[in-house]
Design an enzyme around this catalytic site. Structure first.
Site, short mmCIF file in Angstrom:
data_model
loop_
_atom_site.label_atom_id
_atom_site.label_comp_id
_atom_site.label_asym_id
_atom_site.label_seq_id
_atom_site.Cartn_x
_atom_site.Cartn_y
_atom_site.Cartn_z
N ILE A 1 -8.72 15.63 6.84
CA ILE A 1 -8.75 15.90 8.28
C ILE A 1 -10.12 16.40 8.74
O ILE A 1 -10.53 16.17 9.87
CB ILE A 1 -7.62 16.87 8.70
CG1 ILE A 1 -7.41 16.81 10.23
CG2 ILE A 1 -7.89 18.29 8.20
CD1 ILE A 1 -6.13 17.44 10.71
N GLY B 1 -5.85 25.49 1.57
CA GLY B 1 -5.43 24.20 2.11
C GLY B 1 -6.27 23.73 3.28
O GLY B 1 -7.50 23.85 3.28
N VAL B 2 -5.60 23.19 4.29
CA VAL B 2 -6.26 22.68 5.49
C VAL B 2 -7.09 23.78 6.15
O VAL B 2 -8.23 23.55 6.57
CB VAL B 2 -5.22 22.12 6.49
CG1 VAL B 2 -5.84 21.83 7.84
CG2 VAL B 2 -4.58 20.86 5.93
N ASP B 3 -6.52 24.97 6.24
CA ASP B 3 -7.19 26.09 6.90
C ASP B 3 -8.54 26.39 6.25
O ASP B 3 -9.58 26.47 6.92
CB ASP B 3 -6.28 27.33 6.84
CG ASP B 3 -6.72 28.47 7.74
OD1 ASP B 3 -7.48 28.25 8.69
OD2 ASP B 3 -6.26 29.59 7.48
N SER C 1 2.73 23.02 7.64
CA SER C 1 3.70 23.77 6.82
C SER C 1 4.11 23.08 5.51
O SER C 1 4.93 23.62 4.78
CB SER C 1 4.96 24.16 7.61
OG SER C 1 4.66 25.22 8.50
N THR C 2 3.55 21.90 5.20
CA THR C 2 4.00 21.19 4.00
C THR C 2 3.25 21.58 2.73
O THR C 2 3.62 21.15 1.64
CB THR C 2 3.89 19.66 4.17
OG1 THR C 2 2.51 19.32 4.38
CG2 THR C 2 4.74 19.18 5.33
N GLY C 3 2.22 22.42 2.85
CA GLY C 3 1.47 22.86 1.67
C GLY C 3 2.08 24.12 1.09
O GLY C 3 3.25 24.12 0.67
N TYR D 1 3.33 26.56 2.45
CA TYR D 1 4.53 27.02 3.15
C TYR D 1 5.77 26.22 2.76
O TYR D 1 6.86 26.47 3.26
CB TYR D 1 4.33 27.02 4.66
CG TYR D 1 3.38 28.10 5.16
CD1 TYR D 1 2.79 29.03 4.31
CD2 TYR D 1 3.07 28.19 6.50
CE1 TYR D 1 1.94 30.02 4.77
CE2 TYR D 1 2.21 29.18 6.99
CZ TYR D 1 1.65 30.09 6.11
OH TYR D 1 0.80 31.06 6.58
#
Length: 169
Positions: A11, A32-34, A122-124, A126
């Site tokens: 992303i 992760g993404v964050d 939320s799929t990582g 979380y």
């Protein structure tokens, strides 16, 4: 009508008006993404997140809400931070996951964004089951009135990409 497209990849490599960050409530970066968005976007994102924590969000950004900052060095104008819920086998939190998508689109509309790239929120860490997250994400985007012209789900791996593709069917 909003076009929904899918891309498998990173992303932080997307070109869009707004990139949605699956943030943690601290807004100060994470995994992760964050973590990837903060690393690639550079210090300007963290600086604005710190300002938000010092003003409006002293206790952090609540789950299901969204707020925008600069995109720093990313190929976007804004990052829309939203805090997804942690999956629970005993409590239905799907309304909070849907809220992340609705609120991110609301913020994107306020900014005038026309293209918005979303991760699989939320799929990582979380642990939200990807099939269910894909259903909630796609259904919510389809049902949310918005001026956004393209919602692009950017999925990190083939499993997530296929789950979202099945929802678009």
């Amino acid at each position: 009508m909003t076009a929904i497209t899918l891309v498998q990849g990173d992303i932080t490599r997307q070109s869009a008006d707004a990139i949605v960050n699956a943030a943690n409530s601290s807004l100060l970066g994470g995994g992760g993404v964050d973590g990837a968005i903060h690393r690639r976007g550079g210090p300007a994102i963290l600086a604005e997140c710190r300002e938000l924590r010092a003003s409006r969000y002293g206790k952090g950004l609540p789950t299901g809400q969204a707020v925008a900052t600069t995109a720093g060095d990313l190929d976007a104008r804004w990052v829309v931070h939203t805090v997804g819920p942690v999956w629970s086998a005993t409590e239905d939190r799907s309304g909070l996951l849907a809220s992340c998508h609705r609120e991110a689109l609301r913020v994107a509309d306020e900014l005038g964004a026309r293209t918005v790239a979303f991760p699989a929120i939320s799929t990582g860490v979380y642990r939200w089951p990807v099939e269910d997250a894909a259903r909630i994400a796609v259904d919510t985007v389809r049902a949310t009135p918005t001026a956004v012209e393209e919602v692009r789900f950017v999925l990190f791996d083939d499993r997530a990409y296929q789950a979202f593709a099945r929802q678009l069917g």
